[in-house]
Design a protein around this motif. Structure first.
Motif, PDB file in Angstrom:
ATOM      1  N   SER A 143       5.854  10.253  16.590  1.00 31.16           N
ATOM      2  CA  SER A 143       4.481  10.570  16.994  1.00 31.16           C
ATOM      3  C   SER A 143       3.836   9.360  17.642  1.00 31.16           C
ATOM      4  CB  SER A 143       3.642  11.031  15.785  1.00 31.16           C
ATOM      5  OG  SER A 143       3.475   9.980  14.856  1.00 31.16           O
ATOM      6  N   ASN A 144       2.866   9.615  18.512  1.00 30.86           N
ATOM      7  CA  ASN A 144       2.034   8.584  19.128  1.00 30.86           C
ATOM      8  C   ASN A 144       0.771   9.234  19.679  1.00 30.86           C
ATOM      9  OD1 ASN A 144       4.416   9.242  21.269  1.00 30.86           O
ATOM     10  ND2 ASN A 144       2.446   9.065  22.332  1.00 30.86           N
ATOM     11  N   ASN A 145      -0.260   8.423  19.842  1.00 30.62           N
ATOM     12  CA  ASN A 145      -1.491   8.919  20.464  1.00 30.62           C
ATOM     13  C   ASN A 145      -1.353   8.956  21.977  1.00 30.62           C
ATOM     14  OD1 ASN A 145      -3.258   7.362  17.872  1.00 30.62           O
ATOM     15  ND2 ASN A 145      -3.440   9.543  18.319  1.00 30.62           N
ATOM     16  N   ILE A 146      -2.155   9.814  22.606  1.00 33.80           N
ATOM     17  CA  ILE A 146      -2.221   9.932  24.063  1.00 33.80           C
ATOM     18  C   ILE A 146      -3.660   9.663  24.495  1.00 33.80           C
ATOM     19  CG2 ILE A 146      -1.830  11.408  26.065  1.00 33.80           C
ATOM     20  CD1 ILE A 146       0.003  13.116  24.307  1.00 33.80           C
ATOM     21  N   ASP A 147      -3.829   8.763  25.436  1.00 34.91           N
ATOM     22  CA  ASP A 147      -5.162   8.372  25.898  1.00 34.91           C
ATOM     23  C   ASP A 147      -5.590   9.264  27.065  1.00 34.91           C
ATOM     24  OD1 ASP A 147      -7.497   7.115  26.504  1.00 34.91           O
ATOM     25  OD2 ASP A 147      -6.598   5.214  27.135  1.00 34.91           O
ATOM     26  N   PHE A 148      -6.009  10.496  26.741  1.00 35.58           N
ATOM     27  CA  PHE A 148      -6.500  11.399  27.783  1.00 35.58           C
ATOM     28  C   PHE A 148      -7.782  10.871  28.416  1.00 35.58           C
ATOM     29  CE2 PHE A 148      -4.014  14.378  25.140  1.00 35.58           C
ATOM     30  CZ  PHE A 148      -3.202  14.935  26.125  1.00 35.58           C
ATOM     31  N   GLY A 150     -10.075   5.611  25.787  1.00 36.39           N
ATOM     32  CA  GLY A 150     -10.198   5.704  24.350  1.00 36.39           C
ATOM     33  C   GLY A 150     -11.185   6.739  23.850  1.00 36.39           C
ATOM     34  N   SER A 151     -11.840   7.468  24.751  1.00 37.10           N
ATOM     35  CA  SER A 151     -12.869   8.425  24.329  1.00 37.10           C
ATOM     36  C   SER A 151     -12.304   9.798  23.984  1.00 37.10           C
ATOM     37  CB  SER A 151     -13.920   8.588  25.429  1.00 37.10           C
ATOM     38  OG  SER A 151     -13.338   9.203  26.582  1.00 37.10           O
ATOM     39  N   ALA A 152     -11.038  10.055  24.328  1.00 37.62           N
ATOM     40  CA  ALA A 152     -10.454  11.381  24.077  1.00 37.62           C
ATOM     41  C   ALA A 152      -8.982  11.212  23.697  1.00 37.62           C
ATOM     42  CB  ALA A 152     -10.603  12.288  25.305  1.00 37.62           C
ATOM     43  N   ASP A 153      -8.769  10.697  22.498  1.00 36.26           N
ATOM     44  CA  ASP A 153      -7.396  10.485  22.032  1.00 36.26           C
ATOM     45  C   ASP A 153      -6.781  11.792  21.545  1.00 36.26           C
ATOM     46  OD1 ASP A 153      -7.534   7.842  22.599  1.00 36.26           O
ATOM     47  OD2 ASP A 153      -7.285   7.127  20.540  1.00 36.26           O
ATOM     48  N   ASN A 165      -1.645  17.736  20.257  1.00 32.79           N
ATOM     49  CA  ASN A 165      -3.000  17.930  19.755  1.00 32.79           C
ATOM     50  C   ASN A 165      -3.959  17.300  20.763  1.00 32.79           C
ATOM     51  OD1 ASN A 165      -2.367  19.186  17.206  1.00 32.79           O
ATOM     52  ND2 ASN A 165      -1.571  17.209  16.545  1.00 32.79           N
ATOM     53  N   VAL A 166      -4.713  18.138  21.456  1.00 35.11           N
ATOM     54  CA  VAL A 166      -5.580  17.689  22.552  1.00 35.11           C
ATOM     55  C   VAL A 166      -7.036  17.921  22.169  1.00 35.11           C
ATOM     56  CG1 VAL A 166      -6.074  17.890  25.022  1.00 35.11           C
ATOM     57  CG2 VAL A 166      -3.763  18.362  24.164  1.00 35.11           C
ATOM     58  N   PRO A 167      -7.916  16.906  22.323  1.00 33.55           N
ATOM     59  CA  PRO A 167      -9.343  17.110  22.041  1.00 33.55           C
ATOM     60  C   PRO A 167      -9.908  18.261  22.875  1.00 33.55           C
ATOM     61  CG  PRO A 167      -8.865  14.786  22.391  1.00 33.55           C
ATOM     62  CD  PRO A 167      -7.632  15.542  22.776  1.00 33.55           C
ATOM     63  N   VAL A 215     -10.552  20.624  30.550  1.00 33.94           N
ATOM     64  CA  VAL A 215     -10.230  20.116  31.882  1.00 33.94           C
ATOM     65  C   VAL A 215      -8.759  20.351  32.203  1.00 33.94           C
ATOM     66  CG1 VAL A 215     -10.191  18.070  33.365  1.00 33.94           C
ATOM     67  CG2 VAL A 215     -12.039  18.376  31.687  1.00 33.94           C
ATOM     68  N   LEU A 216      -7.887  20.068  31.232  1.00 34.91           N
ATOM     69  CA  LEU A 216      -6.447  20.195  31.458  1.00 34.91           C
ATOM     70  C   LEU A 216      -6.043  21.638  31.721  1.00 34.91           C
ATOM     71  CD1 LEU A 216      -5.235  17.796  28.626  1.00 34.91           C
ATOM     72  CD2 LEU A 216      -5.226  17.346  31.080  1.00 34.91           C
ATOM     73  N   ALA A 217      -6.705  22.581  31.080  1.00 38.49           N
ATOM     74  CA  ALA A 217      -6.373  23.985  31.287  1.00 38.49           C
ATOM     75  C   ALA A 217      -6.558  24.400  32.738  1.00 38.49           C
ATOM     76  CB  ALA A 217      -7.229  24.859  30.374  1.00 38.49           C
ATOM     77  N   VAL A 218      -7.508  23.728  33.440  1.00 40.55           N
ATOM     78  CA  VAL A 218      -7.763  24.038  34.839  1.00 40.55           C
ATOM     79  C   VAL A 218      -6.893  23.184  35.760  1.00 40.55           C
ATOM     80  CG1 VAL A 218      -9.510  24.075  36.667  1.00 40.55           C
ATOM     81  CG2 VAL A 218     -10.110  24.743  34.327  1.00 40.55           C
ATOM     82  N   ALA A 219      -6.835  21.874  35.477  1.00 38.03           N
ATOM     83  CA  ALA A 219      -6.142  20.943  36.368  1.00 38.03           C
ATOM     84  C   ALA A 219      -4.628  20.961  36.202  1.00 38.03           C
ATOM     85  CB  ALA A 219      -6.668  19.520  36.143  1.00 38.03           C
ATOM     86  N   GLN A 220      -4.148  21.173  34.993  1.00 36.31           N
ATOM     87  CA  GLN A 220      -2.707  21.139  34.713  1.00 36.31           C
ATOM     88  C   GLN A 220      -2.320  22.302  33.798  1.00 36.31           C
ATOM     89  OE1 GLN A 220      -0.229  18.161  35.586  1.00 36.31           O
ATOM     90  NE2 GLN A 220      -1.670  18.750  37.176  1.00 36.31           N
ATOM     91  N   PRO A 221      -2.424  23.538  34.229  1.00 36.20           N
ATOM     92  CA  PRO A 221      -2.101  24.673  33.361  1.00 36.20           C
ATOM     93  C   PRO A 221      -0.625  24.638  32.953  1.00 36.20           C
ATOM     94  CG  PRO A 221      -2.345  25.376  35.654  1.00 36.20           C
ATOM     95  CD  PRO A 221      -2.828  23.958  35.589  1.00 36.20           C
ATOM     96  N   GLY A 222      -0.392  24.905  31.677  1.00 38.67           N
ATOM     97  CA  GLY A 222       0.982  24.922  31.181  1.00 38.67           C
ATOM     98  C   GLY A 222       1.492  23.581  30.704  1.00 38.67           C
ATOM     99  N   ARG A 223       0.689  22.525  30.860  1.00 41.57           N
ATOM    100  CA  ARG A 223       1.100  21.201  30.403  1.00 41.57           C
ATOM    101  C   ARG A 223       0.246  20.761  29.208  1.00 41.57           C
ATOM    102  NH1 ARG A 223       2.518  17.899  36.000  1.00 41.57           N
ATOM    103  NH2 ARG A 223       3.801  19.560  36.922  1.00 41.57           N
ATOM    104  N   PHE A 224       0.810  19.848  28.426  1.00 45.02           N
ATOM    105  CA  PHE A 224       0.178  19.365  27.202  1.00 45.02           C
ATOM    106  C   PHE A 224      -0.095  20.504  26.232  1.00 45.02           C
ATOM    107  CE2 PHE A 224      -1.123  16.555  30.715  1.00 45.02           C
ATOM    108  CZ  PHE A 224      -0.444  15.414  30.324  1.00 45.02           C
ATOM    109  N   VAL A 225       0.816  21.467  26.203  1.00 46.68           N
ATOM    110  CA  VAL A 225       0.770  22.550  25.229  1.00 46.68           C
ATOM    111  C   VAL A 225       2.022  22.440  24.369  1.00 46.68           C
ATOM    112  CG1 VAL A 225      -0.586  24.084  26.695  1.00 46.68           C
ATOM    113  CG2 VAL A 225       1.905  24.148  26.828  1.00 46.68           C
ATOM    114  N   SER A 226       1.911  22.840  23.126  1.00 45.72           N
ATOM    115  CA  SER A 226       3.055  22.760  22.222  1.00 45.72           C
ATOM    116  C   SER A 226       4.202  23.608  22.755  1.00 45.72           C
ATOM    117  CB  SER A 226       2.652  23.221  20.825  1.00 45.72           C
ATOM    118  OG  SER A 226       1.656  22.362  20.295  1.00 45.72           O
TER     119      SER A 226
END
Length: 447
Positions: A189-194, A209-212, A260-262, A268-279
């Motif tokens: 595991s690791n954090n992602i700096d969205f 660092g505002s949306a880990d 796990n995405v804030p 934003v990601l659902a619009v800009a990158q659909p299908g990514r950063f999903v389990s």
């Protein structure tokens, strides 16, 4: 909101996350456990493939079963105490100081069990069973620590169940082989700096660092490997063992990647990158390295026996590259690694204090596969020197107890992680205080 800049930034972030996952798998695998015998630990595993009376030889050099007396069972339990404390600092992509603490002690105290069974077949053949843990490592940092984008938790375990057979050509030459099934489990595991990626894409309301978020990866696999060896005795007091353990290729096809995405970043990601950063699920190939061992034992007199071992482990070929293939739209990643082949050298001795008590000692040099250029927070490893002591007690012809202790002398390794897509431009620099101790006990019973 769905601008070309946003898509470009988030694509780089996706590639970076995949790259971090690949690196974590390989680095976690770069740890080999020798702790399969209390008797062996007491002499720094010198004579591991040539000394008599220790059933762990079944796993190391199956030809060495000639050195075992009759039908027997043996159980070993080692406790490894590993300390890894980081001191240093990090920088955000903006150049500002990174927030967070030092992560606490990322090490652990872990049990490593082993069990063996040996049975002679006629006058010249032998059969053996072994249960060992040849690879394993764990580090876990406090949540929110300064290096959270490089790693939070790394946990790898490999357990082998082996079946061995050997044949004594004569009292001086033996050959043997074993086949083992290896079960590998990995959790990372690791954090992602969205926040950084979205701020660089000029999305309002985001900053580094505002949306880990967090990525957790889990996988397991069963694979088959083999060991072959020979034991050669120029005379009744000298034994030379040569053995080779194959690499083991684990093709993980049912791994799980949990993102796990804030909620603010997820919109934003659902619009800009659909299908990514999903389990999603994924597959990868992780290879445990091959190794070769030369082992020598010489009985000087009725009281003294001396031993030596040299083991060469082929880390560089096992981790030439690793590809992570996600089932989702997440980009694949192919990473090359800077691991080097390693050498382990040990010298040891047994002193028979009485008919029932044997004292042991040993020293070793153990080279790490990591280098300053490639060391990371998941495996802050360093080369080490061993000092080992042990004692054996044989209260009867059928029973034997052994105890061993090793202290590892280490230098303090540096970690310098530059800004890359895999850590979203966050840097980390510092030094680790690494310490290790191992305590082991065993019981052997002859039928």
């Amino acid at each position: 909101m769905q601008t070309a800049s946003t898509i470009a930034r988030l694509t780089l972030l996706a590639v970076g996350v995949a790259g971090a996952l690949a690196a974590a798998d390989a680095n976690a695998a770069a740890f080999q456990l020798k702790e399969n015998s209390a008797k062996g630990l007491g002499r720094a595993f010198a004579g591991s493939g040539s000394a008599e009376g220790d059933a762990s030889i079944i796993a190391v050099n199956p030809a060495g079963m000639r050195q075992l007396d009759g039908t027997l069972v043996q159980g070993d339990l080692s406790a490894i105490s590993f300390k890894a404390e980081f001191k240093g600092s990090g920088r955000k992509p903006t150049g500002a100081a990174q927030t967070g603490g030092d992560g606490g002690d990322a090490g652990m105290i872990a049990p490593v069990p082993a069990a063996y069974f040996h049975m002679p077949i006629g006058e010249k053949a032998h059969f053996g069973v072994s249960l060992t843990a040849p690879f394993g490592f764990k580090t876990q940092y406090d949540n929110g620590w300064v290096g959270r984008y490089s790693g939070l938790k790394t946990d790898l375990k490999a357990i082998d169940l082996g079946f061995a057979a050997s044949y004594d050509v004569n009292p001086y030459v033996s050959f043997g082989a074993s086949v083992f099934v290896e079960h590998l489990t990995i959790e990372l595991s690791n954090n992602i700096d969205f926040g950084t990626a979205l701020a660089q894409s000029r999305v309002p309301g985001f900053a580094p660092g505002s949306a880990d978020g967090k990525l957790t990866v889990e996988g397991d696999n069963n694979a088959v490997g083999w060991t072959v060896g020979g034991l050669f005795s120029p005379d009744e007091n000298t034994h030379i063992g040569i053995s080779y353990r194959s690499k083991v290729e684990h093709k993980i096809t049912g791994g799980d990647a949990t993102f796990n995405v804030p909620s603010n970043a997820a919109a934003v990601l659902a619009v800009a990158q659909p299908g990514r950063f999903v389990s999603t699920s994924g597959k990868a190939t992780v290879t445990m390295p091959a190794s070769a061992t030369l082992s020598v034992t010489h009985k000087v007199n009725d009281r003294w026996t001396v031993m030596g071992d040299v083991t060469r482990t082929a880390w560089s070929t096992a981790f030439d590259s690793v590809t992570i293939d996600y089932a989702s739209a997440q980009p694949d990643s192919v990473l090359d690694f800077g691991y080097r082949d390693t050498t382990f050298v040990s010298l040891g001795a047994d002193f028979k204090l009485s008919d029932t008590v044997t004292l042991r000692g040993g020293v070793a040099l153990d080279q790490t596969p990591t280098t300053d250029a490639h060391r990371d927070v998941r495996v802050p490893d360093t080369s080490r020197k061993w000092l080992s002591l042990g004692v054996g007690w044989t209260p009867s012809e059928n029973t034997e107890y052994n105890f061993g202790y090793t202290h590892l002398f280490t230098s303090d390794p540096n970690v310098n992680i530059p800004a890359t897509t895999s850590n979203q431009g966050n840097t980390l620099s510092g030094k680790y205080k690494v310490r290790g101790d191992v305590l082991a006990a065993s019981f052997q019973y002859k039928f």
